[in-house]
Write a protein that holds these residues in place. Structure first.
Motif, short mmCIF file in Angstrom:
data_model
loop_
_atom_site.label_atom_id
_atom_site.label_comp_id
_atom_site.label_asym_id
_atom_site.label_seq_id
_atom_site.Cartn_x
_atom_site.Cartn_y
_atom_site.Cartn_z
N HIS A 188 0.80 -1.22 0.00
CA HIS A 188 0.00 0.00 0.00
C HIS A 188 0.84 1.28 0.00
N ASP A 189 1.84 1.35 0.86
CA ASP A 189 2.64 2.57 0.94
C ASP A 189 3.47 2.80 -0.33
N ILE A 190 3.79 1.73 -1.03
CA ILE A 190 4.50 1.88 -2.31
C ILE A 190 3.59 2.57 -3.32
N TYR A 191 2.30 2.25 -3.28
CA TYR A 191 1.35 2.88 -4.20
C TYR A 191 1.31 4.40 -4.00
N HIS A 192 1.39 4.82 -2.75
CA HIS A 192 1.39 6.27 -2.48
C HIS A 192 2.54 6.95 -3.21
N VAL A 193 3.72 6.33 -3.15
CA VAL A 193 4.90 6.91 -3.77
C VAL A 193 4.79 6.89 -5.29
N VAL A 194 4.41 5.76 -5.84
CA VAL A 194 4.38 5.61 -7.29
C VAL A 194 3.29 6.48 -7.91
N ALA A 195 2.10 6.47 -7.33
CA ALA A 195 0.98 7.22 -7.90
C ALA A 195 1.01 8.70 -7.52
N GLY A 196 1.80 9.07 -6.52
CA GLY A 196 1.94 10.48 -6.17
C GLY A 196 0.82 11.04 -5.32
N PHE A 217 11.81 -3.57 -8.34
CA PHE A 217 11.98 -2.23 -8.90
C PHE A 217 12.66 -1.24 -7.97
N TRP A 218 13.15 -1.69 -6.83
CA TRP A 218 13.73 -0.77 -5.86
C TRP A 218 14.82 0.10 -6.47
N ASP A 219 15.66 -0.49 -7.35
CA ASP A 219 16.79 0.25 -7.89
C ASP A 219 16.49 0.90 -9.24
N VAL A 220 15.20 0.96 -9.60
CA VAL A 220 14.77 1.58 -10.86
C VAL A 220 14.28 3.00 -10.59
N GLN A 221 14.64 3.92 -11.47
CA GLN A 221 14.19 5.30 -11.31
C GLN A 221 12.66 5.36 -11.30
N LEU A 222 12.12 6.15 -10.38
CA LEU A 222 10.67 6.29 -10.25
C LEU A 222 10.05 6.79 -11.56
#
Length: 223
Positions: free
Chosen positions: A125-133, A205-210
């Motif tokens: 869930h918290d990853i979604y916050h970062v990816v979707a902005g 995807f941790w090491d992939v640019q956002l």
């Protein structure tokens, strides 16, 4: 007439009424136990099974269900060492800045597809916050739920949106327009993002640019 849903026999409805009535519930202020309890109460509803059935029609998501994939253990200190702008670095920086625990969510044993879907959703869930902005305050959370609802038919997202509409219209009417703006933004963005967030194995995807991840998903967040 048969199979009539009433106040007395529908567990989902009873759970929702109890959820609304809880004066202790404060979304976005660290008190998430009631949200997870409410989601658990929806397990036996038809909507929960329909959500699983619909998601399993997506080949990538069906693979996750088959493998029972969940993210590998998260170490914020290690992720912080990744290059600036990578998903892991941005995620770790935001989690640390806000004092968030990656394992804040309620754990449930994975015994079937419904329990697996809950753990998949909760652990990413918290990853979604970062990816979707989307921000992690109350309105930002509801915006993310709208985004997610546009992409995936998960009952808790519907319930949280409806709860927010009731709460803000009755108790925070001055902020109702801001809420609706974020719901509209979230649903529109989710509808126009072809890559499903729930279909991704995020620890790859941790090491992939956002920025690269968003381009891959076709996601263009309006911040």
């Amino acid at each position: 007439m048969t199979n009539v849903i009433t106040y007395n026999n529908d567990k989902g409805l009873l759970a929702y009424i109890d959820f609304l009535a809880s004066s202790a519930l404060k979304l976005g202020e660290g008190n998430t136990d009631r949200v997870f309890d409410f989601e658990d109460a929806l397990d036996q509803t038809e909507a929960a099974q329909l959500a699983v059935d619909e998601l399993k029609k997506i080949p990538e998501v069906n693979t996750l269900f088959t493998e029972r994939w969940l993210p590998a253990p998260i170490n914020l200190d290690e992720l912080s060492k990744l290059p600036e702008g990578t998903l892991g670095n941005v995620y770790a920086s935001e989690m640390k800045a806000k004092g968030f625990d990656p394992y804040f969510y309620k754990k449930v044993p994975v015994v079937d597809d419904i329990s697996y879907l809950k753990m998949l959703w909760r652990s990413t869930h918290d990853i979604y916050h970062v990816v979707a902005g989307f921000n992690t305050d109350v309105i930002g959370e509801i915006g993310l739920q709208a985004f997610f609802l546009a992409q995936t038919p998960i009952p808790i997202s519907v319930m949280l949106l409806s709860f927010a509409l009731v709460r803000y219209s009755l108790y925070q009417p001055a902020n109702f327009k801001a809420l609706m703006t974020e719901i509209s933004r979230g649903y529109s963005l989710g509808s126009h993002t072809p890559g499903k967030l729930i279909a991704q194995k995020w620890d790859r995807f941790w090491d992939v640019q956002l920025s690269e991840i968003r381009a891959h998903l076709g996601l263009n967040p309006i911040l």
